[in-house]
Write an enzyme that holds these catalytic residues in place. Structure first.
Site, PDB file in Angstrom:
ATOM      1  N   ASN A 194       0.853  -1.186   0.000  1.00 15.58           N
ATOM      2  CA  ASN A 194       0.000   0.000   0.000  1.00 15.58           C
ATOM      3  C   ASN A 194       0.893   1.241   0.000  1.00 15.58           C
ATOM      4  O   ASN A 194       2.121   1.130   0.052  1.00 15.58           O
ATOM      5  CB  ASN A 194      -0.983  -0.013   1.176  1.00 15.58           C
ATOM      6  CG  ASN A 194      -0.297  -0.001   2.530  1.00 15.58           C
ATOM      7  OD1 ASN A 194       0.752   0.617   2.719  1.00 15.58           O
ATOM      8  ND2 ASN A 194      -0.879  -0.691   3.503  1.00 15.58           N
ATOM      9  N   ALA A 196       1.533   3.602   2.170  1.00 11.60           N
ATOM     10  CA  ALA A 196       2.381   3.812   3.351  1.00 11.60           C
ATOM     11  C   ALA A 196       3.562   2.851   3.359  1.00 11.60           C
ATOM     12  O   ALA A 196       4.693   3.237   3.685  1.00 11.60           O
ATOM     13  CB  ALA A 196       1.549   3.658   4.624  1.00 11.60           C
ATOM     14  N   GLU A 197       3.318   1.583   3.001  1.00  8.60           N
ATOM     15  CA  GLU A 197       4.395   0.591   2.963  1.00  8.60           C
ATOM     16  C   GLU A 197       5.414   0.944   1.883  1.00  8.60           C
ATOM     17  O   GLU A 197       6.624   0.809   2.081  1.00  8.60           O
ATOM     18  CB  GLU A 197       3.800  -0.797   2.711  1.00  8.60           C
ATOM     19  CG  GLU A 197       2.980  -1.327   3.882  1.00  8.60           C
ATOM     20  CD  GLU A 197       2.091  -2.486   3.499  1.00  8.60           C
ATOM     21  OE1 GLU A 197       1.615  -3.196   4.408  1.00  8.60           O
ATOM     22  OE2 GLU A 197       1.825  -2.695   2.295  1.00  8.60           O
ATOM     23  N   ASP A 262      -6.615  -7.683   1.419  1.00 12.24           N
ATOM     24  CA  ASP A 262      -6.784  -9.126   1.218  1.00 12.24           C
ATOM     25  C   ASP A 262      -7.684  -9.398   0.014  1.00 12.24           C
ATOM     26  O   ASP A 262      -7.426 -10.305  -0.785  1.00 12.24           O
ATOM     27  CB  ASP A 262      -7.400  -9.775   2.467  1.00 12.24           C
ATOM     28  CG  ASP A 262      -6.506  -9.682   3.683  1.00 12.24           C
ATOM     29  OD1 ASP A 262      -5.284  -9.515   3.514  1.00 12.24           O
ATOM     30  OD2 ASP A 262      -7.035  -9.767   4.810  1.00 12.24           O
TER      31      ASP A 262
END
Length: 308
Positions: A194, A196-197, A262
């Site tokens: 995502n 942020a990651e 997911d």
């Protein structure tokens, strides 16, 4: 986009951190006299598959033949997970570790709003992890798509070896990553961080061109076929060797983002197993993500909803 009649997904193996999501639903009518917190009068409870098990659940909901590999404790939560896998006809390849507790996330919901989350977790031991790796190697020939769902809870410490083995056998590997070091995912087919990651690994960017430059550099460095960055309300961006494609969000109303990643990962795996191209798979995954965030908690998308 209605291809339901001709839709025929393949076999998918999901490996990763397995959890049980517990929900306590109740009414909130007053504040506790003991502390400035609401009192929730619990009226019903619910358990759902979480983590890698939620990826498997989503893939099964879309009609795929799914197997699930991971570690649970020898406890009530682990047995609940196994029972739910049986109900959904998901292949159960769980390793039991009597020295740990199954990962449980308990959410307290009042007036349809999450008030509190309590986590119970402990990492699996080395013996059971070695057994899991042997089981993974034995299962690989039976599946066309391998999904690795990493929540940094300890079940995928051997992920680099797992990716290398799957690649040698010609399997496509999709990884939902965690942490600030993606080097252990090198050689995977697709990585799906995502926003942020992704920022945690490559740093901030000033504009879209710098974002694409950093993404392409990471893709090449990790020898990935593609990188898919999910960007919340900004949609998703797919970076391959020859192009960058952006997919605007399809969320009509955001109610709960729990488990949306997911759903995206599961839909990608199902579509690729059915012979779709990467851009086609992202298009469907984007639609699935837009549907699932309109539901409470770790939910699924049905084939009928997706192809409507």
């Amino acid at each position: 986009m209605n291809d339901l009649a001709a839709f025929s997904p393949g076999r998918i193996l999901v490996a990763g951190d397995i959890m049980l999501d517990r929900y306590w639903f109740g009414e909130v009518n007053r504040i506790s006299p003991e502390a400035p917190v609401p009192i929730v009068r619990v009226q019903r409870t619910e358990e759902r598959l979480g983590g890698a098990a939620n990826v498997a659940r989503n893939a099964a909901s879309l009609g795929a033949n799914v197997g699930l590999l991971g570690v649970v404790g020898d406890d009530e939560a682990g047995r609940l997970i196994e029972g739910k896998l049986a109900e959904l006809d998901i292949g159960n390849f769980l390793q039991r570790d009597s020295m740990i507790s199954t990962i449980v996330k308990l959410r307290v919901i009042g007036r349809q709003q999450q008030l509190l989350r309590i986590d119970f977790e402990s990492p699996p031991g080395q013996v059971v992890l070695r057994e899991k790796l042997m089981n993974f190697n034995a299962l690989l020939p039976e599946y066309s798509i391998i999904v690795m769902s990493d929540y940094a809870k300890g079940s995928l410490v051997n992920v680099a070896e797992m990716i290398a083995t799957a690649t040698r056998l010609g399997k496509r590997t999709l990884v939902d990553p965690k942490g600030d070091d993606f080097s252990r995912y090198a050689g995977a087919t697709l990585l799906t961080p995502n926003k942020a990651e992704f920022r945690q690994v490559v740093g901030a960017w000033r504009d879209e061109s710098e974002f694409v430059e950093k993404a392409q550099r990471l893709r090449v460095q990790l020898r990935l076929e593609a990188l898919l960055v999910t960007r919340s309300e900004e949609g998703m961006t797919l970076i391959t060797g020859d192009k960058t494609m952006h997919f605007p969000t399809q969320a009509r109303e955001v109610f709960d983002v729990s488990g949306a990643g997911d759903t995206v990962m599961a839909t990608m795996a199902v579509m690729l197993s059915a012979g779709k191209t990467l851009p086609e798979a992202v298009q469907w995954a984007n639609k699935a993500g837009g549907i699932v965030v309109g539901k409470l908690g770790t939910a699924t998308v049905t084939r009928e909803e997706l192809f409507a």
